[in-house]
Design an enzyme around this catalytic site. Structure first.
Site, mmCIF file in Angstrom:
data_model
loop_
_atom_site.group_PDB
_atom_site.id
_atom_site.type_symbol
_atom_site.label_atom_id
_atom_site.label_comp_id
_atom_site.label_asym_id
_atom_site.label_seq_id
_atom_site.Cartn_x
_atom_site.Cartn_y
_atom_site.Cartn_z
ATOM 1 N N TYR A 199 -10.537 -10.255 -11.869
ATOM 2 C CA TYR A 199 -10.305 -9.624 -10.568
ATOM 3 C C TYR A 199 -8.920 -8.970 -10.509
ATOM 4 C CZ TYR A 199 -8.507 -8.992 -5.993
ATOM 5 O OH TYR A 199 -7.884 -8.408 -4.935
ATOM 6 N N LEU A 204 4.844 -21.155 -0.288
ATOM 7 C CA LEU A 204 3.576 -20.442 -0.514
ATOM 8 C C LEU A 204 2.530 -21.334 -1.177
ATOM 9 C CD1 LEU A 204 4.388 -16.849 -1.890
ATOM 10 C CD2 LEU A 204 3.145 -17.418 0.182
ATOM 11 N N ASP A 248 -13.907 -9.887 -5.505
ATOM 12 C CA ASP A 248 -13.306 -11.136 -5.011
ATOM 13 C C ASP A 248 -14.226 -11.671 -3.912
ATOM 14 O OD1 ASP A 248 -12.873 -9.439 -2.904
ATOM 15 O OD2 ASP A 248 -10.752 -9.944 -2.640
ATOM 16 N N ARG A 287 0.834 -1.216 0.000
ATOM 17 C CA ARG A 287 0.000 0.000 0.000
ATOM 18 C C ARG A 287 0.863 1.259 0.000
ATOM 19 N NH1 ARG A 287 -4.880 -1.885 3.877
ATOM 20 N NH2 ARG A 287 -5.955 -3.075 2.262
ATOM 21 N N GLU A 296 -0.990 -8.898 -5.438
ATOM 22 C CA GLU A 296 -2.286 -9.500 -5.758
ATOM 23 C C GLU A 296 -2.147 -10.994 -6.059
ATOM 24 O OE1 GLU A 296 -5.215 -8.388 -5.408
ATOM 25 O OE2 GLU A 296 -4.693 -6.324 -4.939
#
Ligand code: SF4
Length: 371
Positions: free
Chosen positions: A123, A83, A141, A28, A40
């Site tokens: 998205y 991940l 989303d 951000r 994202e």
């Protein structure tokens, strides 16, 4: 549907709340499309707290689209290791290569071009274009869909035919066109922090006066629970060869990117990465050793009629989406590792520096913990 003054007040309340209460997240603090894109992609299937250290490490190693495009895939997968959902990393790099080749290394700001990149759906494109370029695209989303469904008291399965497009139309209608990036993030933030799947905190909600679900006492029952795919039990047996120098043998990832539909497809379960020789066990745990030995002999990992003793290690559990896996690792000590195509020797203690799946990592840990 809100219009006129109530719609203006709704937008003002939500944006003011976001300006004051948003979480301080690394992505951000930037408008760089590459960084927003990376965040994202990482946040698909991964919680914010888990994604942050990966995000920071990834950017240290690949600070630009060009650096990512030029890197060996092995390096990209290694930084993604842990991940999960590795197709995200592979698509990220393929898209970076296309951006370098077709767009001069700059993430395209037009939706058609963004959507043509691997791994970018509606998205993700809306999120990147609105946050990085202030384009007027509303995101939808799971978090945003839940917020809108509650605001409008939409019943039923949100992913059902007809419902999702209706929610997208509502998201488009609500979008604050003067600040689409902040707006989209505010909607997602509301869903992630207050309008949560369980026990929404309506008393703290900046838009509670506009919420139909709250008005009718339905906040806890919207959205309806989706029926989960039933769990499939799978048993795997893996072979950990160890030579006197502590090296072990791993099988190479498959060359083709084809996917098998079988729930127990080994390449899918090891995320198409380096892995121990592994078989799916079909006749109960008792047959695991025999099936693993047969596979290993047939693929020349063990000699024909080998007398090598397979030492059973601690039984492990692992889950991959709807699959619940019982892992039966066996260790075998050998004088020399076989030299056969599509295999390679690695130090057992050094596997963590390789791009391997969590399943392979668990087997390695069990072998290292054995006497
Ligand atoms: Fe969600 Fe409650 Fe706010 Fe409605 S009032 S949007 S249910 S947090």
């Amino acid at each position: 549907m809100l219009t006129g003054a109530p719609l203006s007040r709704f937008r003002k309340n939500l944006l003011a709340w976001f300006a004051e209460f948003q979480r301080d997240l690394p992505w951000r603090r930037t408008r760089d499309p590459y960084r927003i894109w990376l965040s994202e992609i990482m946040l698909q299937q991964t919680r914010v707290a888990a994604a942050i250290p990966y995000y920071e490490r990834f950017l240290q190693r690949f600070p630009t689209v060009e650096a990512l495009a030029a890197a060996p895939q092995e390096d990209v997968l290694r930084l993604w290791s842990g991940l999960g959902y590795y197709s995200r990393a592979r698509n990220l790099q393929k898209a970076a290569q296309q951006i370098v080749a077709l767009h001069g290394g700059v993430f395209p700001s037009e939706p058609e071009q963004a959507l043509a990149l691997p791994g970018i759906g509606a998205y993700t494109a809306a999120a990147i274009l609105s946050i990085a370029f202030q384009k007027k695209h509303a995101v939808l989303d799971g978090n945003v869909a839940r917020v809108i469904a509650r605001l409008d008291a939409v019943r039923g399965d949100l992913r059902a035919n007809g419902t999702w497009p209706k929610l997208q139309r509502s998201a488009d209608h609500l979008l604050a066109e003067q600040s689409p990036g902040d707006w989209n993030q505010a909607m997602m933030e509301l869903g992630a922090t207050l309008c949560t799947p369980r026990s929404p905190q309506c008393l703290l909600c900046p838009v509670s006066e506009f919420c139909e679900a709250r008005k009718h006492g339905l906040a806890d029952s919207i959205p309806e629970k989706r029926r989960k795919r039933s769990t499939v039990e799978i048993t795997l047996a893996s072979l950990v060869l160890v030579d006197p120098r502590g090296n072990t043998l791993l099988l190479a990832p498959p060359k083709s990117a084809g996917k098998s539909a079988a729930a127990d497809d080994i390449h899918t379960l090891v995320s198409r990465m380096w892995h121990f020789p592994t078989v799916s066990v079909h006749q109960g745990n008792a047959g695991a050793e025999a099936q693993l030995r047969k596979f290993s002999e047939e693929s020349s990992i063990l000699g024909r009629k080998s007398r090598a003793k397979l030492l059973p290690l601690k039984k492990l559990r692992h889950a991959v989406t709807y699959r619940s896996i019982t892992l039966l690792p066996f260790k075998v000590e050998v004088q020399t590792l076989p030299r056969i195509p599509s295999t390679k020797a690695f130090p057992l203690t050094g596997l963590t520096s390789l791009a391997i799946s969590n399943l392979t990592r668990k087997v390695a840990r069990a072998a290292l913990a054995s006497p």
